[in-house]
Design a protein around this motif. Structure first.
Motif, PDB file in Angstrom:
ATOM      1  N   ILE A  44       0.833  -1.205   0.000  1.00 39.16           N
ATOM      2  CA  ILE A  44       0.000   0.000   0.000  1.00 39.16           C
ATOM      3  C   ILE A  44       0.870   1.260   0.000  1.00 39.16           C
ATOM      4  O   ILE A  44       0.623   2.201  -0.752  1.00 39.16           O
ATOM      5  N   LYS A  45       1.903   1.261   0.831  1.00 36.57           N
ATOM      6  CA  LYS A  45       2.800   2.427   0.893  1.00 36.57           C
ATOM      7  C   LYS A  45       3.480   2.690  -0.445  1.00 36.57           C
ATOM      8  O   LYS A  45       3.730   3.835  -0.806  1.00 36.57           O
ATOM      9  N   ASN A  47       2.249   2.069  -3.385  1.00 41.18           N
ATOM     10  CA  ASN A  47       1.273   2.297  -4.456  1.00 41.18           C
ATOM     11  C   ASN A  47       0.226   3.322  -4.029  1.00 41.18           C
ATOM     12  O   ASN A  47      -0.967   3.023  -3.993  1.00 41.18           O
ATOM     13  N   PRO A  48       0.658   4.543  -3.737  1.00 43.24           N
ATOM     14  CA  PRO A  48      -0.274   5.548  -3.205  1.00 43.24           C
ATOM     15  C   PRO A  48      -1.316   6.042  -4.208  1.00 43.24           C
ATOM     16  O   PRO A  48      -2.292   6.674  -3.820  1.00 43.24           O
ATOM     17  N   ASP A  49      -1.129   5.731  -5.480  1.00 41.65           N
ATOM     18  CA  ASP A  49      -2.047   6.220  -6.504  1.00 41.65           C
ATOM     19  C   ASP A  49      -3.249   5.308  -6.728  1.00 41.65           C
ATOM     20  O   ASP A  49      -4.110   5.606  -7.543  1.00 41.65           O
ATOM     21  N   LYS A  50      -3.327   4.205  -6.001  1.00 40.38           N
ATOM     22  CA  LYS A  50      -4.406   3.243  -6.206  1.00 40.38           C
ATOM     23  C   LYS A  50      -5.504   3.403  -5.170  1.00 40.38           C
ATOM     24  O   LYS A  50      -5.288   3.910  -4.082  1.00 40.38           O
ATOM     25  N   HIS A  51      -6.706   2.931  -5.549  1.00 38.05           N
ATOM     26  CA  HIS A  51      -7.822   2.836  -4.609  1.00 38.05           C
ATOM     27  C   HIS A  51      -7.921   1.366  -4.226  1.00 38.05           C
ATOM     28  O   HIS A  51      -8.107   0.504  -5.091  1.00 38.05           O
ATOM     29  N   LEU A  77      -2.064   7.761   5.786  1.00 34.08           N
ATOM     30  CA  LEU A  77      -1.749   7.685   4.363  1.00 34.08           C
ATOM     31  C   LEU A  77      -2.796   8.432   3.543  1.00 34.08           C
ATOM     32  O   LEU A  77      -3.962   8.464   3.888  1.00 34.08           O
ATOM     33  N   GLU A  78      -2.358   8.991   2.451  1.00 33.44           N
ATOM     34  CA  GLU A  78      -3.263   9.702   1.566  1.00 33.44           C
ATOM     35  C   GLU A  78      -3.888   8.756   0.551  1.00 33.44           C
ATOM     36  O   GLU A  78      -4.655   9.166  -0.302  1.00 33.44           O
ATOM     37  N   THR A  79      -3.577   7.488   0.669  1.00 35.12           N
ATOM     38  CA  THR A  79      -4.101   6.488  -0.238  1.00 35.12           C
ATOM     39  C   THR A  79      -5.590   6.278   0.012  1.00 35.12           C
ATOM     40  O   THR A  79      -6.038   6.241   1.146  1.00 35.12           O
ATOM     41  N   SER A  80      -6.325   6.135  -1.050  1.00 35.95           N
ATOM     42  CA  SER A  80      -7.752   5.855  -0.957  1.00 35.95           C
ATOM     43  C   SER A  80      -7.944   4.370  -0.682  1.00 35.95           C
ATOM     44  O   SER A  80      -7.444   3.525  -1.430  1.00 35.95           O
ATOM     45  N   MET A  81      -8.648   4.061   0.404  1.00 35.53           N
ATOM     46  CA  MET A  81      -8.858   2.654   0.723  1.00 35.53           C
ATOM     47  C   MET A  81     -10.130   2.461   1.508  1.00 35.53           C
ATOM     48  O   MET A  81     -10.621   3.384   2.156  1.00 35.53           O
TER      49      MET A  81
END
Length: 127
Positions: A44-45, A47-51, A77-81
Motif C-alpha cells: 500500500i505504501k 502504491n499511493p495512486d491506487k484505490h 496515508l493519503e491512499t484511498s482505501m
C-alpha cells in the motif's frame, strides 16, 4: 484512479476461495494476496495512486489485522482505501473494536459469500 482488491489473510485456502468469488462478481479488477499485514502495508505504501478495497483477517503472523489497522491509522496515508475486516472471530468485542475504527467499513464473518459481496462491495466498483 486504479482500483485493486487486496486479500490479506494467512490462510491460502480462504484466499483461493475469496479470490474465485470476487473474480466471478467483479470483472477486470486485479486482486493481490498477502499472507500478513506487513506485506500488505508495504504494498500500500508503495502504491499511493491506487484505490484499495481490502479484505483483512484479524489473526495472522508477523503483523495481525489489529496491528495493520493501527499502523494505517498512525501513518495517515493519503491512499484511498476501504477496509473490510473478514474474520472467523465470533467474539463480540472484535466486532465492536472494528466498528469503532474510522478506517473500517465493515465487519464480515467468514466465509465471504455472495450476500456480503452485494451488500458491501459491488457498489464500490461501479464506474
Amino acid at each position: 484512479m486504479n482500483k485493486e482488491i487486496l486479500l490479506i489473510d494467512d490462510d491460502a485456502i480462504t484466499n483461493f476461495l475469496n479470490q474465485n468469488l470476487i473474480e466471478q462478481k467483479i470483472k477486470g479488477i486485479p486482486i493481490t494476496i498477502f499472507y500478513n499485514g506487513l506485506e500488505g502495508l508495504k504494498y500500500i505504501k508503495n502504491n499511493p495512486d491506487k484505490h484499495f478495497i481490502i479484505f483483512l483477517d484479524i489473526n495472522m503472523p508477523v503483523m495481525n489485522g489489529w496491528e495493520f489497522l493501527e499502523e494505517i491509522d498512525s501513518l495517515m496515508l493519503e491512499t484511498s482505501m476501504e477496509i473490510h475486516v473478514l474474520t472467523s472471530s465470533i467474539y463480540p468485542g472484535d466486532r465492536e473494536r472494528a466498528n469503532a475504527l474510522p478506517n473500517v467499513s465493515s465487519f464480515i464473518e467468514k466465509p465471504l459469500d455472495e450476500s456480503a459481496m452485494e451488500s458491501f462491495i459491488l457498489g464500490k466498483f461501479k464506474e
